[in-house]
Write an enzyme that holds these catalytic residues in place. Structure first.
Site, PDB file in Angstrom:
ATOM      1  N   LEU A   7       0.819  -1.221   0.000  1.00 19.17           N
ATOM      2  CA  LEU A   7       0.000   0.000   0.000  1.00 19.17           C
ATOM      3  C   LEU A   7       0.855   1.275   0.000  1.00 19.17           C
ATOM      4  O   LEU A   7       0.523   2.237  -0.704  1.00 19.17           O
ATOM      5  CB  LEU A   7      -0.954  -0.016   1.192  1.00 19.17           C
ATOM      6  CG  LEU A   7      -2.202   0.856   1.084  1.00 19.17           C
ATOM      7  CD1 LEU A   7      -3.025   0.478  -0.137  1.00 19.17           C
ATOM      8  CD2 LEU A   7      -3.047   0.735   2.351  1.00 19.17           C
ATOM      9  N   ILE A  23       1.652   2.400  -3.416  1.00 15.04           N
ATOM     10  CA  ILE A  23       0.553   3.107  -4.074  1.00 15.04           C
ATOM     11  C   ILE A  23       0.410   4.516  -3.510  1.00 15.04           C
ATOM     12  O   ILE A  23       0.199   5.479  -4.249  1.00 15.04           O
ATOM     13  CB  ILE A  23      -0.782   2.343  -3.871  1.00 15.04           C
ATOM     14  CG1 ILE A  23      -0.677   0.908  -4.397  1.00 15.04           C
ATOM     15  CG2 ILE A  23      -1.932   3.082  -4.521  1.00 15.04           C
ATOM     16  CD1 ILE A  23      -0.443   0.803  -5.869  1.00 15.04           C
ATOM     17  N   GLU A  24       0.538   4.632  -2.196  1.00  7.96           N
ATOM     18  CA  GLU A  24       0.305   5.911  -1.528  1.00  7.96           C
ATOM     19  C   GLU A  24       1.429   6.922  -1.772  1.00  7.96           C
ATOM     20  O   GLU A  24       1.174   8.087  -2.050  1.00  7.96           O
ATOM     21  CB  GLU A  24       0.145   5.688  -0.013  1.00  7.96           C
ATOM     22  CG  GLU A  24      -1.154   5.027   0.401  1.00  7.96           C
ATOM     23  CD  GLU A  24      -2.327   5.997   0.354  1.00  7.96           C
ATOM     24  OE1 GLU A  24      -2.103   7.203   0.186  1.00  7.96           O
ATOM     25  OE2 GLU A  24      -3.475   5.531   0.470  1.00  7.96           O
ATOM     26  N   SER A  25       2.674   6.469  -1.640  1.00  9.34           N
ATOM     27  CA  SER A  25       3.790   7.422  -1.609  1.00  9.34           C
ATOM     28  C   SER A  25       5.014   6.965  -2.380  1.00  9.34           C
ATOM     29  O   SER A  25       6.047   7.641  -2.320  1.00  9.34           O
ATOM     30  CB  SER A  25       4.204   7.662  -0.151  1.00  9.34           C
ATOM     31  OG  SER A  25       4.672   6.447   0.435  1.00  9.34           O
ATOM     32  N   TYR A  74      -8.174   2.791  -7.018  1.00  9.89           N
ATOM     33  CA  TYR A  74      -7.265   2.551  -5.889  1.00  9.89           C
ATOM     34  C   TYR A  74      -7.125   1.061  -5.570  1.00  9.89           C
ATOM     35  O   TYR A  74      -6.011   0.521  -5.523  1.00  9.89           O
ATOM     36  CB  TYR A  74      -7.794   3.314  -4.673  1.00  9.89           C
ATOM     37  CG  TYR A  74      -6.911   3.307  -3.461  1.00  9.89           C
ATOM     38  CD1 TYR A  74      -5.768   4.096  -3.400  1.00  9.89           C
ATOM     39  CD2 TYR A  74      -7.231   2.537  -2.335  1.00  9.89           C
ATOM     40  CE1 TYR A  74      -4.970   4.119  -2.269  1.00  9.89           C
ATOM     41  CE2 TYR A  74      -6.444   2.557  -1.200  1.00  9.89           C
ATOM     42  CZ  TYR A  74      -5.312   3.348  -1.175  1.00  9.89           C
ATOM     43  OH  TYR A  74      -4.521   3.362  -0.053  1.00  9.89           O
TER      44      TYR A  74
END
Length: 507
Positions: free
Chosen positions: A126, A129-131, A235
């Site tokens: 995750l 994907i986020e950062s 997402y």
């Protein structure tokens, strides 16, 4: 007539929605700075349990261990939304390769925390994907860190946020907070990880309202059929597609960073306020490595945060030993200075022997403007008393005066002696660069000429860096404190190069 299976599915969906409606007030959208839902406290300690028995040593690397803990693959069927995201990853292999390399110090820790709490190992992806595994990542919605917490959600999870420290950038603290939040969302949506992930992105309020809308229209209320924002619709497929690529990187032409199935870092407790780059010198740690493991210390100083550091495992013992031998006078203290009438950043910086840029960085100042009564935090060595007046003779000058350049002068030393800034000197004399000639006459405007006769700072001396030098060795050789040497030469705090010139004030 509806089939029995269809009726059963509708009944289950109704139970899901009724469960959501009975939950605490939902959080607003993730891109809004709203207070998170109540009731998270019941999950606040679950991450602190004892280690679970594991056969983790059987895995060749951390990626193999991650794949063994996948739990979301049953959600993946022939789905055009997943196919679209997988195609993007396959077309952009460098994204995964660079992100996995950037995340290599952190991934083992995240995998281990997920395993301890029996959570899907896909969640370890995750942060990619986020950062893109960048703990310094910052979004337009003011979300920060690996897990992209907005300010209010970070505060709710006790992620402290000050000018010196931001817990949202803390590798371990933010990971614990993110997993706690994800587990809460999983429980809130009756064990549906896809709805939990959608809520992590859009906010549980957005997802709950979408479920309620579909329920009223008699439409399916699973993730794939909800009317969600485009970012949230992409997402979850993005995470599932990424997990597939990581499951078989060779098949997709992707090369993952090599990450051993063992801890990269461990905690080292301390009771000092020290600069990270100085700690690197003490423990022979690669330059910038402590900042990479401890990005929450925003100013590179162990101030206003937890009393521990994350340190590469092979350097932890050496750092502990070095800290134990640290003398009190070698520690870095901080003083608060209240701005008085007539003060400027330049005069305060000169008084404390720090640079203007350092003062601005340490106090979060975006300009040189100061307010009377404003408090500034300033680093000083133990025993340093900047408020004591220097022994000096001060003569009042006319509004315009002159200074003749002497051997050894430079713009910085002249500006310091005359209590003005280098930029002012250059502006008053139309100087395009920093070069001066012996005998050259400089114009000075207004103020006072301070002739120091017995300054506690000592006589300024220049030292040219040699091969193999370090700040610690230079300070020891000249019998000055390392903290003083760093304050006198803030530009040299990151790295030294042979031939570089340092300024020392020797008595």
């Amino acid at each position: 007539m509806a089939s029995p299976w269809r009726l059963l599915a509708a009944g289950l969906l109704a139970l899901l929605v009724s469960g959501c409606q009975s939950l605490p007030n939902p959080v607003g959208d993730a891109d809004q700075d709203t207070d998170p839902a109540l009731g998270l406290e019941q999950h606040s300690s679950w991450l602190e349990g004892e280690d679970l028995d594991s056969d983790s040593e059987q895995f060749a690397d951390v990626w193999e261990r991650m794949r063994a803990g996948y739990q979301l693959q049953d959600y993946i069927e022939v789905n055009p939304r997943i196919e679209q995201q997988r195609l993007w990853f396959v077309s952009n292999p460098s994204f995964i390769e660079k992100s996995s390399q950037r995340g290599s110090p952190y991934i083992f820790y995240i995998v281990e925390q997920l395993e301890k709490n029996n959570m899907p190992q896909e969640l370890a992806l995750l942060p990619m994907i986020e950062s893109a595994y960048n703990p310094l990542a910052y979004s337009r919605a003011h979300a920060v860190g690996l897990w992209q917490f907005i300010p209010s959600t970070g505060r709710h999870f006790k992620l402290k946020q000050t000018n010196w420290y931001d817990g949202r950038r803390d590798i371990t603290a933010s990971t614990r907070a993110a997993l706690t939040y994800l587990q809460y969302l999983h429980d809130m949506f009756n064990g549906d990880w896809l709805l939990a992930l959608a809520s992590y992105n859009a906010g549980e309020g957005t997802v709950s309202r979408a479920i309620e809308r579909n329920q009223k229209l008699g439409l399916p209320t699973d993730y794939w059929n909800l009317p969600l924002p485009k970012e949230t619709r992409d997402y979850v497929p993005k995470l599932l597609a990424l997990s597939q690529v990581v499951a078989s990187p060779e098949a997709y032409g992707v090369k993952l960073a090599e990450i051993a199935n063992q801890p990269y870092f461990e905690r080292v407790a301390f009771d000092h306020r020290l600069q990270l780059n100085r700690l690197e010198d003490m423990a022979e740690i690669d330059e910038g490595e402590l900042a990479r493991l401890n990005p929450a210390f925003k100013q590179g100083v162990t101030f206003d945060g937890p009393k521990h550091l994350l340190v590469p495992t092979d350097k932890a013992e050496l750092l502990q030993a070095s800290l134990a031998l640290l003398k009190p006078e070698e520690q870095l203290n901080w003083q608060q200075y209240k701005v008085r009438s007539g003060d400027s950043l330049h005069s305060i910086a000169n008084r404390y022997h720090v640079s203007v840029n350092s003062l601005k960085d340490l106090n979060g100042l975006k300009s040189n403007h100061l307010r009377i009564g404003q408090a500034l935090n300033i680093p000083v060595p133990p025993g340093f008393k900047p408020n004591q007046p220097l022994h000096q003779v001060t003569q009042t000058a006319s509004s315009s005066r002159q200074y003749r350049v002497r051997q050894g002068d430079n713009l910085w030393s002249i500006a310091k002696a005359q209590r003005v800034s280098v930029n002012e000197l250059k502006r008053w004399n139309n100087l395009p660069g920093n070069a001066l000639k012996v005998g050259q006459v400089l114009r000075l405007q207004g103020g006072q000429v301070a002739v120091v006769t017995n300054s506690s700072a000592g006589k300024p001396t220049q030292y040219r860096v040699r091969q193999g030098d370090s700040l610690y060795l230079i300070a020891k050789r000249h019998k000055v404190q390392l903290a003083q040497l760093q304050r006198w030469n803030p530009q040299a705090s990151k790295a030294l190069k042979p031939g570089q010139v340092l300024t020392l004030y020797l008595r």
